[in-house]
Design a protein around this motif. Structure first.
Motif, PDB file in Angstrom:
ATOM      1  N   THR A  65      60.789  -2.451  46.623  1.00  0.00           N
ATOM      2  CA  THR A  65      59.923  -1.329  46.260  1.00  0.00           C
ATOM      3  C   THR A  65      59.042  -1.031  47.471  1.00  0.00           C
ATOM      4  OG1 THR A  65      58.130  -2.727  45.453  1.00  0.00           O
ATOM      5  CG2 THR A  65      59.849  -2.103  43.843  1.00  0.00           C
ATOM      6  N   PRO A  66      58.470   0.167  47.538  1.00  0.00           N
ATOM      7  CA  PRO A  66      57.609   0.485  48.694  1.00  0.00           C
ATOM      8  C   PRO A  66      56.465  -0.518  48.888  1.00  0.00           C
ATOM      9  CG  PRO A  66      58.136   2.490  47.506  1.00  0.00           C
ATOM     10  CD  PRO A  66      58.687   1.348  46.695  1.00  0.00           C
ATOM     11  N   GLU A  67      55.865  -0.984  47.788  1.00  0.00           N
ATOM     12  CA  GLU A  67      54.762  -1.942  47.910  1.00  0.00           C
ATOM     13  C   GLU A  67      55.261  -3.280  48.450  1.00  0.00           C
ATOM     14  OE1 GLU A  67      55.478  -0.472  44.757  1.00  0.00           O
ATOM     15  OE2 GLU A  67      54.129   1.203  45.151  1.00  0.00           O
ATOM     16  N   LYS A  68      56.391  -3.752  47.917  1.00  0.00           N
ATOM     17  CA  LYS A  68      56.941  -5.039  48.376  1.00  0.00           C
ATOM     18  C   LYS A  68      57.432  -4.931  49.816  1.00  0.00           C
ATOM     19  CE  LYS A  68      56.548  -7.750  44.807  1.00  0.00           C
ATOM     20  NZ  LYS A  68      55.777  -8.972  44.872  1.00  0.00           N
ATOM     21  N   ARG A  69      57.974  -3.777  50.170  1.00  0.00           N
ATOM     22  CA  ARG A  69      58.433  -3.560  51.541  1.00  0.00           C
ATOM     23  C   ARG A  69      57.253  -3.630  52.504  1.00  0.00           C
ATOM     24  NH1 ARG A  69      62.769  -1.598  54.310  1.00  0.00           N
ATOM     25  NH2 ARG A  69      62.243  -0.673  56.323  1.00  0.00           N
ATOM     26  N   GLN A  70      56.160  -2.981  52.150  1.00  0.00           N
ATOM     27  CA  GLN A  70      54.969  -2.995  52.991  1.00  0.00           C
ATOM     28  C   GLN A  70      54.457  -4.426  53.163  1.00  0.00           C
ATOM     29  OE1 GLN A  70      51.707  -0.612  51.490  1.00  0.00           O
ATOM     30  NE2 GLN A  70      50.858  -0.332  53.542  1.00  0.00           N
ATOM     31  N   GLU A  71      54.477  -5.182  52.085  1.00  0.00           N
ATOM     32  CA  GLU A  71      54.047  -6.583  52.147  1.00  0.00           C
ATOM     33  C   GLU A  71      54.983  -7.398  53.036  1.00  0.00           C
ATOM     34  OE1 GLU A  71      53.476 -10.297  49.043  1.00  0.00           O
ATOM     35  OE2 GLU A  71      53.323  -8.253  48.264  1.00  0.00           O
ATOM     36  N   ARG A  74      54.398  -6.623  56.644  1.00  0.00           N
ATOM     37  CA  ARG A  74      53.164  -7.256  57.118  1.00  0.00           C
ATOM     38  C   ARG A  74      53.433  -8.718  57.483  1.00  0.00           C
ATOM     39  NH1 ARG A  74      48.792 -10.022  54.968  1.00  0.00           N
ATOM     40  NH2 ARG A  74      49.562  -9.877  52.839  1.00  0.00           N
TER      41      ARG A  74
END
Length: 173
Positions: A65-71, A74
């Motif tokens: 998901t976009p949130e998990k990808r961003q994490e 990081r």
């Protein structure tokens, strides 16, 4: 008989002299004229540069998901910084030079080192030294291209082997 003994002894002494280990000074000169330090630094930089795209491919393969990808991105940046620091420490010229000296000493005689120095000091040898970083860079790109499909095949083979093991272990029970 005395002539044969003298000839054999002369041959032995001559072979021993030809196989003399290279001096530290000649090894230092060979490493300098081949650009071993800059080639090592270039290779280290190329390895560091390869990590980013490999991380991206690993993240892309997960369909996050976009949130998990961003994490994940990081954490990959954090890991990448740690990886670079480790590479800089472990692959530094100060750390590798002694190993190169030992390997060259174990692999080449003084005569061979002298011949290599003569080659690398020649115009063709210097062209070789100048072009080697580009050859290494192109080789790394090729290896990167080959790694993705190879890793997919290895992963598939591991999954197949695990499934075979699981099936075999269940049939034994």
């Amino acid at each position: 008989m005395k002539f044969i003994l003298t000839a054999v002894l002369a041959l032995f002494v001559s072979c021993s002299a030809m196989a003399a280990p290279p001096s530290d000074a000649s090894l230092e000169r060979l490493l300098k004229v081949t650009g071993a330090e800059s080639l090592t630094q270039s290779m280290r930089g190329q390895l560091n540069n390869m990590m980013g795209p490999m991380f991206e491919q690993a993240i892309d393969a997960k369909n996050l998901t976009p949130e998990k990808r961003q994490e994940a991105e990081r954490f990959m940046k954090i890991f990448s910084a740690k990886f670079s620091k480790i590479m800089d420490e472990e692959m530094s010229w100060d750390r590798l030079k002694g190993d190169y000296m030992r390997i060259y000493r174990e692999s080449f005689s003084q005569k061979e080192v002298d011949d290599l120095i003569a080659f690398y000091e020649s115009p063709t040898g210097q062209d070789f030294v100048r072009k080697m970083p580009l050859v290494m860079q192109k080789s790394m790109v090729l290896m990167k291209q080959r790694m993705v499909p190879m890793m997919q095949k290895i992963q598939q083979a591991a999954q197949e082997t695990a499934a075979e093991y699981k099936q075999e272990s269940q049939s034994v029970k």
